[in-house]
Design an enzyme around this catalytic site. Sequence first.
Site, PDB file in Angstrom:
ATOM      1  N   ASN A 201      -9.864   6.378   1.658  1.00  0.00           N
ATOM      2  CA  ASN A 201      -9.365   7.197   0.503  1.00  0.00           C
ATOM      3  C   ASN A 201      -9.443   6.269  -0.667  1.00  0.00           C
ATOM      4  O   ASN A 201      -8.185   5.499  -0.699  1.00  0.00           O
ATOM      5  CB  ASN A 201      -8.029   8.012   0.404  1.00  0.00           C
ATOM      6  CG  ASN A 201      -7.930   8.693  -0.745  1.00  0.00           C
ATOM      7  OD1 ASN A 201      -7.984   8.299  -1.780  1.00  0.00           O
ATOM      8  ND2 ASN A 201      -7.158   9.872  -0.612  1.00  0.00           N
TER       9      ASN A 201
ATOM     10  N   GLU B 114     -11.504  11.053  -2.133  1.00  0.00           N
ATOM     11  CA  GLU B 114     -11.207  11.008  -3.540  1.00  0.00           C
ATOM     12  C   GLU B 114     -11.792  10.156  -4.424  1.00  0.00           C
ATOM     13  O   GLU B 114     -11.117   9.598  -5.045  1.00  0.00           O
ATOM     14  CB  GLU B 114      -9.529  10.801  -3.397  1.00  0.00           C
ATOM     15  CG  GLU B 114      -8.745  11.432  -4.580  1.00  0.00           C
ATOM     16  CD  GLU B 114      -7.232  11.235  -4.423  1.00  0.00           C
ATOM     17  OE1 GLU B 114      -6.680  11.555  -5.381  1.00  0.00           O
ATOM     18  OE2 GLU B 114      -6.935  10.561  -3.494  1.00  0.00           O
TER      19      GLU B 114
ATOM     20  N   ASP C 177      -8.828  11.610   4.937  1.00  0.00           N
ATOM     21  CA  ASP C 177      -7.356  11.677   4.558  1.00  0.00           C
ATOM     22  C   ASP C 177      -6.878  13.067   4.756  1.00  0.00           C
ATOM     23  O   ASP C 177      -7.260  14.096   4.411  1.00  0.00           O
ATOM     24  CB  ASP C 177      -7.284  11.292   3.059  1.00  0.00           C
ATOM     25  CG  ASP C 177      -5.979  11.816   2.448  1.00  0.00           C
ATOM     26  OD1 ASP C 177      -4.834  12.074   3.363  1.00  0.00           O
ATOM     27  OD2 ASP C 177      -5.459  11.628   1.403  1.00  0.00           O
TER      28      ASP C 177
ATOM     29  N   ASN D 136      -3.855  14.193   5.002  1.00  0.00           N
ATOM     30  CA  ASN D 136      -2.613  14.766   4.178  1.00  0.00           C
ATOM     31  C   ASN D 136      -1.608  15.288   5.337  1.00  0.00           C
ATOM     32  O   ASN D 136      -0.905  16.396   5.065  1.00  0.00           O
ATOM     33  CB  ASN D 136      -2.961  15.367   3.267  1.00  0.00           C
ATOM     34  CG  ASN D 136      -3.145  14.772   1.792  1.00  0.00           C
ATOM     35  OD1 ASN D 136      -2.254  13.818   1.505  1.00  0.00           O
ATOM     36  ND2 ASN D 136      -3.964  15.132   1.209  1.00  0.00           N
TER      37      ASN D 136
ATOM     38  N   ASP E 178      -4.217   9.196   7.335  1.00  0.00           N
ATOM     39  CA  ASP E 178      -5.660   8.678   7.381  1.00  0.00           C
ATOM     40  C   ASP E 178      -5.930   8.730   9.011  1.00  0.00           C
ATOM     41  O   ASP E 178      -5.487   7.840   9.557  1.00  0.00           O
ATOM     42  CB  ASP E 178      -5.905   7.882   6.587  1.00  0.00           C
ATOM     43  CG  ASP E 178      -5.631   7.757   5.039  1.00  0.00           C
ATOM     44  OD1 ASP E 178      -6.380   8.563   4.418  1.00  0.00           O
ATOM     45  OD2 ASP E 178      -4.585   7.123   4.795  1.00  0.00           O
TER      46      ASP E 178
ATOM     47  N   ASP F 181      -3.934   3.601  -3.216  1.00  0.00           N
ATOM     48  CA  ASP F 181      -2.700   3.737  -2.518  1.00  0.00           C
ATOM     49  C   ASP F 181      -2.772   3.963  -1.078  1.00  0.00           C
ATOM     50  O   ASP F 181      -1.766   3.962  -0.133  1.00  0.00           O
ATOM     51  CB  ASP F 181      -1.695   4.948  -3.342  1.00  0.00           C
ATOM     52  CG  ASP F 181      -2.580   6.291  -3.588  1.00  0.00           C
ATOM     53  OD1 ASP F 181      -3.552   6.228  -3.092  1.00  0.00           O
ATOM     54  OD2 ASP F 181      -2.006   6.893  -4.343  1.00  0.00           O
ATOM     55  N   HIS F 182      -3.852   4.067  -0.597  1.00  0.00           N
ATOM     56  CA  HIS F 182      -4.452   4.199   0.780  1.00  0.00           C
ATOM     57  C   HIS F 182      -5.126   2.839   1.423  1.00  0.00           C
ATOM     58  O   HIS F 182      -5.633   2.253   0.293  1.00  0.00           O
ATOM     59  CB  HIS F 182      -5.358   5.401   1.034  1.00  0.00           C
ATOM     60  CG  HIS F 182      -4.992   6.671   0.890  1.00  0.00           C
ATOM     61  ND1 HIS F 182      -4.710   7.656   1.936  1.00  0.00           N
ATOM     62  CD2 HIS F 182      -4.488   7.354  -0.183  1.00  0.00           C
ATOM     63  CE1 HIS F 182      -4.119   8.645   1.373  1.00  0.00           C
ATOM     64  NE2 HIS F 182      -3.997   8.605   0.082  1.00  0.00           N
TER      65      HIS F 182
END
Length: 259
Positions: free
Chosen positions: A7, A34, A149, A151, A220, A249-250
């Site tokens: 991501n 994303e 991802d 989530n 992930d 941030d991933h």
Amino acid sequence: MLIATFNVNGINARMKALIDWLTQAQPDVALLQEIKSAEEAFPGEPFRDLGYNVAVHGQKGFNGVAILSKLQIEDVRRGLPGDGNDEQARWIEATVVNRKAIRVCCLYLPNGNPTPGPKYQYKLSWMERLRLRARTLLDSEEPALMAGDYNVIPQAEDAAKPESWEADALYLQETRDAFRRIVNLGFTEAFRAREQAHGHYTFWDYQGGARRRNHGIRIDHFLLTPQAADMMIGCHIDEHVRDLEKPSDHVPVVVELDA
């Protein structure tokens, strides 16, 4: 064959970090989420210069998924089946061909917050559509994987501070149950098949010194059909990417297959 999921949190914002990582890690296939770019605006040329073929399912400013592959890409399909009115770009799948053909599915599962509410109901309905697609992949009896991802924090060991996520859509029991129903169809969760210890994360928030304190979560994931799981050599998290300049941030997760 190295297949990665990442991501990137905005393809244009992370271009340098992504190119640097691709150059260093040399994945054969990179599944991106994303990207926040429409297909016609996706900056494909830098990746083609590195030898990657490119397939994109995007939308302007939000969501978006892409496949980068040094191998031939065949039979590209965009959008998760089951809802013809869903306009969010969260799913792309294709077959990549090396010594063996692998069906790769790249997904960006909805966050679902705030709960309760329509965003959470969308997450759960999306996960049910994902379960149905997963069952079809299994029925094909061909090597396939679903990566991206999710989530979803599957279990307490996947969060540094699980108690702080108890009311969050990523960790609600209903979310974890929906994820488990997919895995229990017959998939192998690649990282946990190789590593059972806690303390391994793929996401750290930009706020509150989360990375410095290692207050991360693991959201992930790679799910492998039995045919793909039989090929797995290893799976690892490229945690160091979080410390590069202007990082996502991933961080990437990488699976190695004998394929």
